[in-house]
Design an enzyme around this catalytic site. Sequence first.
Site, mmCIF file in Angstrom:
data_model
loop_
_atom_site.group_PDB
_atom_site.id
_atom_site.type_symbol
_atom_site.label_atom_id
_atom_site.label_comp_id
_atom_site.label_asym_id
_atom_site.label_seq_id
_atom_site.Cartn_x
_atom_site.Cartn_y
_atom_site.Cartn_z
ATOM 1 C CG HIS A 314 60.803 3.868 74.763
ATOM 2 N ND1 HIS A 314 62.163 3.968 74.865
ATOM 3 C CD2 HIS A 314 60.307 5.097 75.043
ATOM 4 C CE1 HIS A 314 62.489 5.192 75.230
ATOM 5 N NE2 HIS A 314 61.382 5.905 75.341
ATOM 6 C CG ASP A 372 54.216 10.005 74.591
ATOM 7 O OD1 ASP A 372 55.266 9.558 74.100
ATOM 8 O OD2 ASP A 372 54.119 11.144 75.089
HETATM 9 C C1 SDX Z 1 58.849 9.123 73.263
HETATM 10 O O1 SDX Z 1 63.622 8.035 72.979
HETATM 11 C C2 SDX Z 1 62.950 8.467 73.992
HETATM 12 O O2 SDX Z 1 63.372 8.418 75.117
HETATM 13 C C3 SDX Z 1 61.607 9.080 73.653
HETATM 14 C C4 SDX Z 1 60.732 9.448 74.831
HETATM 15 C C5 SDX Z 1 61.316 10.569 75.648
HETATM 16 O O3 SDX Z 1 60.946 10.687 76.819
HETATM 17 O O4 SDX Z 1 62.057 11.394 75.059
HETATM 18 O O5 SDX Z 1 60.535 8.327 75.688
HETATM 19 C C6 SDX Z 1 59.380 9.936 74.364
HETATM 20 O O6 SDX Z 1 59.082 9.437 72.135
HETATM 21 C C7 SDX Z 1 58.110 7.858 73.591
HETATM 22 C C8 SDX Z 1 57.722 7.039 72.300
HETATM 23 C C9 SDX Z 1 56.467 7.676 71.752
HETATM 24 N N1 SDX Z 1 56.129 7.138 70.421
HETATM 25 C C10 SDX Z 1 55.074 6.358 70.250
HETATM 26 O O7 SDX Z 1 54.363 5.941 71.158
HETATM 27 C C11 SDX Z 1 54.790 6.067 68.782
HETATM 28 C C12 SDX Z 1 54.552 4.561 68.599
HETATM 29 N N2 SDX Z 1 55.809 3.855 68.855
HETATM 30 C C13 SDX Z 1 56.620 3.503 67.689
HETATM 31 O O8 SDX Z 1 56.639 4.497 66.710
HETATM 32 C C14 SDX Z 1 57.958 2.916 68.094
HETATM 33 O O9 SDX Z 1 57.730 2.039 69.114
HETATM 34 C C15 SDX Z 1 59.098 3.827 68.513
HETATM 35 C C16 SDX Z 1 59.390 4.853 67.479
HETATM 36 C C17 SDX Z 1 58.773 4.498 69.796
HETATM 37 C C18 SDX Z 1 60.335 2.952 68.727
HETATM 38 O O10 SDX Z 1 60.649 2.462 67.519
HETATM 39 P P1 SDX Z 1 61.903 1.462 67.347
HETATM 40 O O11 SDX Z 1 62.711 1.259 68.566
HETATM 41 O O12 SDX Z 1 62.601 1.910 66.125
HETATM 42 O O13 SDX Z 1 61.159 0.109 67.221
HETATM 43 P P2 SDX Z 1 60.936 -0.579 65.902
HETATM 44 O O14 SDX Z 1 60.239 0.380 65.000
HETATM 45 O O15 SDX Z 1 62.230 -1.164 65.477
HETATM 46 O O16 SDX Z 1 59.895 -1.689 66.375
HETATM 47 C C19 SDX Z 1 60.270 -3.021 66.511
HETATM 48 C C20 SDX Z 1 59.047 -3.781 65.973
HETATM 49 C C21 SDX Z 1 58.729 -3.475 64.525
HETATM 50 O O17 SDX Z 1 58.063 -4.619 64.014
HETATM 51 P P3 SDX Z 1 58.887 -5.677 63.125
HETATM 52 O O18 SDX Z 1 59.472 -4.891 61.951
HETATM 53 O O19 SDX Z 1 59.959 -6.231 64.049
HETATM 54 O O20 SDX Z 1 57.858 -6.702 62.704
HETATM 55 O O21 SDX Z 1 57.873 -3.396 66.711
HETATM 56 C C22 SDX Z 1 56.931 -2.792 65.820
HETATM 57 C C23 SDX Z 1 57.710 -2.367 64.596
HETATM 58 O O22 SDX Z 1 56.852 -2.341 63.464
HETATM 59 N N3 SDX Z 1 56.393 -1.632 66.544
HETATM 60 C C24 SDX Z 1 55.107 -1.366 66.651
HETATM 61 C C25 SDX Z 1 55.025 -0.230 67.472
HETATM 62 N N4 SDX Z 1 56.248 0.161 67.822
HETATM 63 C C26 SDX Z 1 57.105 -0.724 67.232
HETATM 64 N N5 SDX Z 1 54.008 -1.972 66.115
HETATM 65 C C27 SDX Z 1 52.824 -1.410 66.443
HETATM 66 N N6 SDX Z 1 52.659 -0.303 67.240
HETATM 67 C C28 SDX Z 1 53.730 0.292 67.757
HETATM 68 N N7 SDX Z 1 53.566 1.362 68.538
#
Ligand code: SDX
Length: 438
Positions: A314, A372
């Site tokens: 998140h 989710d």
């Molecule tokens: C919702 O914003 C809100 O409030 C949203 C929400 C709401 O109520 O409105 O809460 C609803 O959208 C919840 C989130 C649902 N999405 C998912 O579950 C999809 C999977 N999650 C990712 O896509 C991700 O975690 C995000 C998009 C939710 C957050 O992305 P960020 O903050 O941009 O995090 P990031 O991509 O910078 O991640 C940091 C690191 C990265 O690795 P490095 O580059 O540091 O090596 O964590 C990794 C990312 O690759 N990472 C994940 C991951 N999420 C982040 N790796 C594997 N699986 C994941 N789910």
Amino acid sequence: MMTPSNVKATLSFSDGSPAMELPLYKGSIGPDVIDIRKLYAQTGKFTYDPGFLSTASCNSTITYIDGDKGELLYRGYPIEQLAVHCDFLDTCYLLLYGDLPNAQQQKEFHKLVTNHTMVNEQMQFFLRGFRRDAHPMAVMTGLVGALSAFYHDSTDINNPTHREIAAIRLIAKMPTLVAMAYKYGVGQPYMYPQNNLSYSANFMRMMFATPCEPYEPNDVLVRAIDRIFILHADHEQNASTSTVRLCGSSGTNPFAAIAAGVACLWGPAHGGANEAALNMLEDIQRAGGVEKIGEFIRQVKDKNSNVKLMGFGHRVYKNYDPRAKLMRETCHEVLTALGLGNDPLFKLAMALEKIALEDEYFVARKLYPNVDFYSGIVQRAIGIPVSLFTAIFALARTVGWIAQLNEMIGDPEYKIGRPRQLYAGAPRRDVQPIAQRA
Ligand code: SDX
């Protein structure tokens, strides 16, 4: 309340350009903000913050999230208390008007919403333009936008009474529209709202009843869907809420602005994650279940695989999403009530969660289950088809979107949103005759 801080920020430049003092403001809780509104005028420079990781886009009194503590407050009330002591319409009242209703206010608000649940009969003909197998979010983006066609001329966004009526219409009609999108997809007749039922019982009946036999809502399932609505109602300035604010800032009508929010929520990185999380669990289940989790986790860690652990991570929560905990409890309650306590997908989800929470890769990146991760399992147990999960999320988030939109429009200082950019494209150049082009 936004109050000036006695601390100032000073911005200085190593090239000797004039330094600038920037005021700070304090909120009631949470991080202070540095007011950069005069930055460009005084320095000719913009700030740079793609994805807005360090940017407060507005001053709001509606929802507060503490990502490190895993705390979520609606108008100051913890989500854990609202999910247990209130229903979704109480939560709608709270988000719209700033406090929980008393008995009289609750009665009047429920009656007001109930009396707006029908949609114009023309809407059913609008649905006929879609293929029966259209994704429900494509249908919902169209239907919500189409509400503008029925109310555009009776909604002056700058009139507070019109804004309130539009809010009630949207909250009341979303369940009807989502149920219609579902019935259209399965080829069953639409069920009209039943005014003697609660908001969530009425939704369950419009979804699962048919004209052929009486329908008795299951109280456990009604309570579960109502809790799902509460947990998804608002979440500060997430992508879809920011979309609604930016869209609404042009003065467009609220139905068009909410349709923009529906479209944004559809994405798998946002509201589409519940559908993606359930599909992920089913893929692992099909591949062999719990013993295949290790192989799946290895794929997730391999950056080239582009595989994410859907339902984890998140932008704000760097601790457990409080909604995920409540959703897991609801999951357990519903599955037990339905005699599905040994549901293999739920067991797989808990095993996956346990492994992920102990794995250094996820711990180092503070990746925890979000709202989710479990919501898909609950909705599947309730009988909601996977493709409708995000439409349910949109139904619930509509109150948050409209409360945030109305807060913005009600602020006399608001302006149309218009971010700038860092331009890295071609400098000025002249068009050459085609014969001289390379
Ligand atoms: C919702 O914003 C809100 O409030 C949203 C929400 C709401 O109520 O409105 O809460 C609803 O959208 C919840 C989130 C649902 N999405 C998912 O579950 C999809 C999977 N999650 C990712 O896509 C991700 O975690 C995000 C998009 C939710 C957050 O992305 P960020 O903050 O941009 O995090 P990031 O991509 O910078 O991640 C940091 C690191 C990265 O690795 P490095 O580059 O540091 O090596 O964590 C990794 C990312 O690759 N990472 C994940 C991951 N999420 C982040 N790796 C594997 N699986 C994941 N789910």
